[in-house]
Design an enzyme around this catalytic site. Structure first.
Site, PDB file in Angstrom:
ATOM      1  N   HIS A 142      60.137  83.009  77.340  1.00 35.44           N
ATOM      2  CA  HIS A 142      58.866  82.265  77.538  1.00 35.44           C
ATOM      3  C   HIS A 142      58.222  81.923  76.062  1.00 35.44           C
ATOM      4  O   HIS A 142      57.988  82.878  75.360  1.00 35.44           O
ATOM      5  CB  HIS A 142      58.019  82.785  78.604  1.00 35.44           C
ATOM      6  N   GLY A 218      49.390  75.603  80.159  1.00 38.17           N
ATOM      7  CA  GLY A 218      47.935  75.810  80.286  1.00 38.17           C
ATOM      8  C   GLY A 218      47.032  74.741  79.714  1.00 38.17           C
ATOM      9  O   GLY A 218      45.843  74.982  79.528  1.00 38.17           O
ATOM     10  N   SER A 256      51.596  73.002  83.053  1.00 38.01           N
ATOM     11  CA  SER A 256      50.340  72.290  83.810  1.00 38.01           C
ATOM     12  C   SER A 256      50.984  71.418  84.931  1.00 38.01           C
ATOM     13  O   SER A 256      50.556  70.440  85.417  1.00 38.01           O
ATOM     14  CB  SER A 256      49.710  71.150  82.839  1.00 38.01           C
TER      15      SER A 256
HETATM   16  P1  PGA Z   1      50.874  76.426  83.259  1.00 38.50           P
HETATM   17  O1  PGA Z   1      51.901  77.606  82.803  1.00 38.50           O
HETATM   18  O2  PGA Z   1      51.429  76.123  84.669  1.00 38.50           O
HETATM   19  O3  PGA Z   1      49.488  77.379  83.441  1.00 38.50           O
HETATM   20  O4  PGA Z   1      50.865  75.414  82.311  1.00 38.50           O
HETATM   21  C1  PGA Z   1      53.309  77.343  82.807  1.00 38.50           C
HETATM   22  C2  PGA Z   1      54.087  78.602  82.292  1.00 38.50           C
HETATM   23  O5  PGA Z   1      53.630  79.026  81.337  1.00 38.50           O
HETATM   24  O6  PGA Z   1      55.186  78.908  82.959  1.00 38.50           O
END
Ligand code: PGA
Length: 294
Positions: A142, A218, A256
């Site tokens: 990640h 995010g 997101s």
């Molecule tokens: P998010 O995170 O949906 O909050 O953007 C996705 C991820 O980091 O796997």
């Protein structure tokens, strides 16, 4: 988004003790591989069955996480979804979430693992430990681990290999930074990450790719549908020379994903599900995204 019908492409315990003479005892990893909860993954005539995965990150590691898992599992319980569900809670509640998820449509995964199977690695978890706690998947590479823990492609590949040894499906995350996209390097970055992070010999049964633009995580921002489609097609093409059955490997989009933008993303060719952070902490939002896979 393809409808779900279809045969099994992966799963089932791999024949891990072939070549062993006689009645030699299984190693721990082999015993884990032979356990009954290795996931069965379906495919469709037109592509792999989508996977909707929740990455809870360092959130909901307490009673709230148990309640969240229960809400997702019970919420999905009476429905026939057009996707597989995966919950990746903090490790401290993984075993309890796995117990809750037993017999349900939801699988459970870890958020990271060590590249080695055991040893003096204070604070780390091996893939075998995750498997024994009830996980069938693990996220590796990640961008928060690449950025926050200095993980390189080679380290990510070693973690994916550890996952495979333990019988876990590795979700290998890749994605460009905002600067790399602005410089027109996105496709090169993705090709490099596929080449460096995905074990040679990986296949649809043991590997999922998550395309997560770092700048979209995010942030509330996402690439355009055309940019997502271009990235996924490029990843698929790069996989073709590297892994078995590249057409069947699930390539998730992450960054997101919310109920109001997921439909457009999940409808794109070569998008086989989503890796969801923030919205996975809300059972209703997570299930709303999963229902788009019908
Ligand atoms: P998010 O995170 O949906 O909050 O953007 C996705 C991820 O980091 O796997």
């Amino acid at each position: 988004m393809p409808a779900s019908t279809g045969g099994i492409i992966g799963g089932g315990p791999r024949p891990c003790n072939s070549g062993l003479p006689g009645n030699e005892p299984l190693t721990k990893a082999e015993a884990v591989l032979n356990s009954p909860h290795f996931p069965l993954l379906e495919t469709t005539l037109s592509g792999p069955r989508p996977l909707i995965a929740g990455n809870w990150k360092m959130n909901a590691g307490d009673a709230a996480g148990i309640a969240l898992a229960r809400a997702v599992i019970e919420g999905a319980g009476s429905e026939t979804l057009g996707c597989d569900l995966l919950l990746c809670p903090p490790a401290v509640i993984l075993a309890e979430v796995a117990r809750l998820a037993g017999g349900s449509a939801a699988a459970v995964g870890g958020q990271d693992c060590h590249a080695e199977d055991a040893g003096a690695h204070t604070g780390d978890l091996s893939a075998i430990m995750l498997r024994e706690a009830g996980a069938s998947f693990v996220i590796v590479g990640h961008s928060e681990r690449r950025a926050g823990h200095g993980e390189t492609d080679a380290m990510v590949r070693a973690k994916a290999e550890a996952a495979h040894r333990a019988g876990l499906t590795a979700i290998v995350c890749i994605g460009e930074t905002e600067g790399e996209r602005a410089a027109g390097k996105t496709l090169d970055v993705l090709a490099h990450q596929v080449g460096g992070s995905v074990p040679a010999g990986a296949g649809a049964a043991d590997t999922v790719i998550a395309y997560e633009p770092v700048w979209a995580i995010g942030s509330g921002r996402t690439p355009s549908p055309g940019e997502v489609a271009e990235a996924h097609a490029h990843i698929r093409a790069r996989l073709a020379g590297r892994v078995d059955s590249a057409a069947e490997v699930r390539i998730l989009y992450g960054g997101s994903v919310k109920p109001d933008n997921a439909g457009a993303i999940l409808a794109l060719g070569d998008v086989n599900g989503a890796l969801i952070g923030g919205a996975s902490l809300d059972a209703a939002a997570f299930l709303a995204i999963a229902r788009l896979c019908r």
